[in-house]
Design an enzyme around this catalytic site. Sequence first.
Site, PDB file in Angstrom:
ATOM      1  N   ASP A  77     -31.181 -25.494  20.709  1.00 27.71           N
ATOM      2  CA  ASP A  77     -30.206 -26.529  20.364  1.00 27.71           C
ATOM      3  C   ASP A  77     -30.846 -27.556  19.433  1.00 27.71           C
ATOM      4  O   ASP A  77     -32.060 -27.773  19.496  1.00 27.71           O
ATOM      5  CB  ASP A  77     -29.769 -27.222  21.678  1.00 27.71           C
ATOM      6  CG  ASP A  77     -28.408 -27.899  21.629  1.00 27.71           C
ATOM      7  OD1 ASP A  77     -27.702 -27.870  22.664  1.00 27.71           O
ATOM      8  OD2 ASP A  77     -28.044 -28.455  20.578  1.00 27.71           O
TER       9      ASP A  77
ATOM     10  N   HIS B  63     -29.943 -30.515  19.865  1.00 29.73           N
ATOM     11  CA  HIS B  63     -29.802 -31.629  20.816  1.00 29.73           C
ATOM     12  C   HIS B  63     -30.326 -31.254  22.204  1.00 29.73           C
ATOM     13  O   HIS B  63     -30.316 -30.089  22.569  1.00 29.73           O
ATOM     14  CB  HIS B  63     -28.324 -32.025  20.934  1.00 29.73           C
ATOM     15  CG  HIS B  63     -27.627 -32.190  19.622  1.00 29.73           C
ATOM     16  ND1 HIS B  63     -26.924 -31.171  19.006  1.00 29.73           N
ATOM     17  CD2 HIS B  63     -27.541 -33.252  18.798  1.00 29.73           C
ATOM     18  CE1 HIS B  63     -26.415 -31.610  17.864  1.00 29.73           C
ATOM     19  NE2 HIS B  63     -26.772 -32.871  17.703  1.00 29.73           N
TER      20      HIS B  63
HETATM   21  N1  LIG Z   1     -26.643 -36.821  22.000  1.00 32.80           N
HETATM   22  C1  LIG Z   1     -25.296 -36.692  21.492  1.00 32.80           C
HETATM   23  C2  LIG Z   1     -24.285 -37.071  22.538  1.00 32.80           C
HETATM   24  O1  LIG Z   1     -23.112 -37.213  22.184  1.00 32.80           O
HETATM   25  O2  LIG Z   1     -24.695 -37.234  23.727  1.00 32.80           O
HETATM   26  C3  LIG Z   1     -25.152 -37.617  20.281  1.00 32.80           C
HETATM   27  N2  LIG Z   1     -25.105 -36.706  19.152  1.00 32.80           N
HETATM   28  C4  LIG Z   1     -24.429 -37.169  17.942  1.00 32.80           C
HETATM   29  C5  LIG Z   1     -25.091 -38.407  17.405  1.00 32.80           C
HETATM   30  C6  LIG Z   1     -24.459 -38.771  16.082  1.00 32.80           C
HETATM   31  C7  LIG Z   1     -25.117 -39.997  15.508  1.00 32.80           C
HETATM   32  C8  LIG Z   1     -26.615 -39.797  15.385  1.00 32.80           C
HETATM   33  C9  LIG Z   1     -27.200 -39.371  16.725  1.00 32.80           C
HETATM   34  N3  LIG Z   1     -26.512 -38.201  17.237  1.00 32.80           N
HETATM   35  C10 LIG Z   1     -24.430 -35.486  19.613  1.00 32.80           C
HETATM   36  C11 LIG Z   1     -25.104 -35.288  20.921  1.00 32.80           C
HETATM   37  C12 LIG Z   1     -24.399 -34.297  21.820  1.00 32.80           C
HETATM   38  C13 LIG Z   1     -24.431 -32.884  21.229  1.00 32.80           C
HETATM   39  C14 LIG Z   1     -23.921 -31.874  22.201  1.00 32.80           C
HETATM   40  B1  LIG Z   1     -24.193 -30.333  21.774  1.00 32.80           B
HETATM   41  O3  LIG Z   1     -23.728 -29.472  22.819  1.00 32.80           O
HETATM   42  O4  LIG Z   1     -23.568 -30.048  20.525  1.00 32.80           O
HETATM   43  O5  LIG Z   1     -25.617 -30.119  21.651  1.00 32.80           O
HETATM   44 MN   LIG Z   2     -26.169 -29.191  19.796  1.00 27.45          MN
HETATM   45 MN   LIG Z   3     -25.654 -28.211  22.934  1.00 25.68          MN
END
Ligand SMILES: N[C@@]1(C(=O)O)CN(C[C@@H]2CCCCN2)C[C@@H]1CCC[B-](O)(O)O
Ligand SMILES: [Mn+2]
Ligand SMILES: [Mn+2]
Length: 303
Positions: free
Chosen positions: A123, A125
């Site tokens: 991933d 993330h």
């Molecule tokens: N950590 C996140 C969350 O929303 O918790 C924040 N991030 C988006 C954010 C945009 C601005 C710059 C920092 N990042 C997406 C991530 C979730 C991904 C979920 B997956 O399943 O796609 O991996």
């Molecule tokens: Mn992701």
């Molecule tokens: Mn993910």
Amino acid sequence: KTAAIVGCPFSGGQPKAGVDEGPIRIVEAGIIPQLEDLGWKVKFDGHHEFENISASLTSDPPIGKLKNPRLVSQVTEAVAKAVGAHAQNGELPVTIGGDHSLAMGTISGTLSHYPNACVVWVDAHADINTVETTDSGNIHGMPVSFLLGIGSKVPEFSWVKPLLKPDSIVYIGLRDVDAGEKQILREHNIKAFSMHEVDRYGIGKVVEMALDHVNPKRDRPIHLSFDVDALDPSVAPSTGTPVRGGLTFREGHYICEAVYETGLLVALDLMEVNPSLKDPVDVEQTVAVGCSLLRSALGETLL
Ligand SMILES: N[C@@]1(C(=O)O)CN(C[C@@H]2CCCCN2)C[C@@H]1CCC[B-](O)(O)O
Ligand SMILES: [Mn+2]
Ligand SMILES: [Mn+2]
Ligand SMILES: [Mn+2]
């Protein structure tokens, strides 16, 4: 050997419409005969219907920042049961998402049958935000925290048991990790190979080190949870949270091939293909890459 396709048309863990179409497009692209051509007996009892769950919810107001909490909880619980049942039947559950909140269900299902399973999470993330650390409230960014049982408890998610231990998960491909998540990874000594390590050591060494960490004797079942946004957006453009500087087509496939080669794969997730975000060419490419990754994780070799 039987692979059970668990089609999960689900988007409740994140805000962008269309990711629920992912499984439908991958099945339409022919993944079933493709797996049969690899020698798998493929079981597919139709995509999971979550309408009854959403219909039964009169309301689903946010809990703190968490969005669609009751929907996500009930859907992932159903997925946990489905995956667990397939594992119980000696089948290999292949869950096609749908957003990554589904992994709360798939990994719960796997661990219910294979308590000693380890998780390889591919991933961009970490998906490990807690109720306290999440900024977006999108539960697709939180499944790992629920599986570990960290962060304050949410009664609606009481079905999720903390069956996953911090030393039993390893990440590959990280490059967009929130500050709160970085702290959690450090505090729990969770092993993560970011794109920096991929650059430094090469994917072969990274996969070897990752498996050495969670599966040193190569005797633990493996659950591979693959978020297509681990790949560079030029490779898999049609996904909800793209991040530049990702895995190449080959690096992504190498991970799948190497995991299959262990002979230890017991469950597989292919998540976050959203066929509604880009033009047809990019969508087609993303769906095709998803099918290709699934084939590689299930035994397709180049020679
Ligand atoms: N950590 C996140 C969350 O929303 O918790 C924040 N991030 C988006 C954010 C945009 C601005 C710059 C920092 N990042 C997406 C991530 C979730 C991904 C979920 B997956 O399943 O796609 O991996
Ligand atoms: Mn992701
Ligand atoms: Mn993910
Ligand atoms: Mn099923």
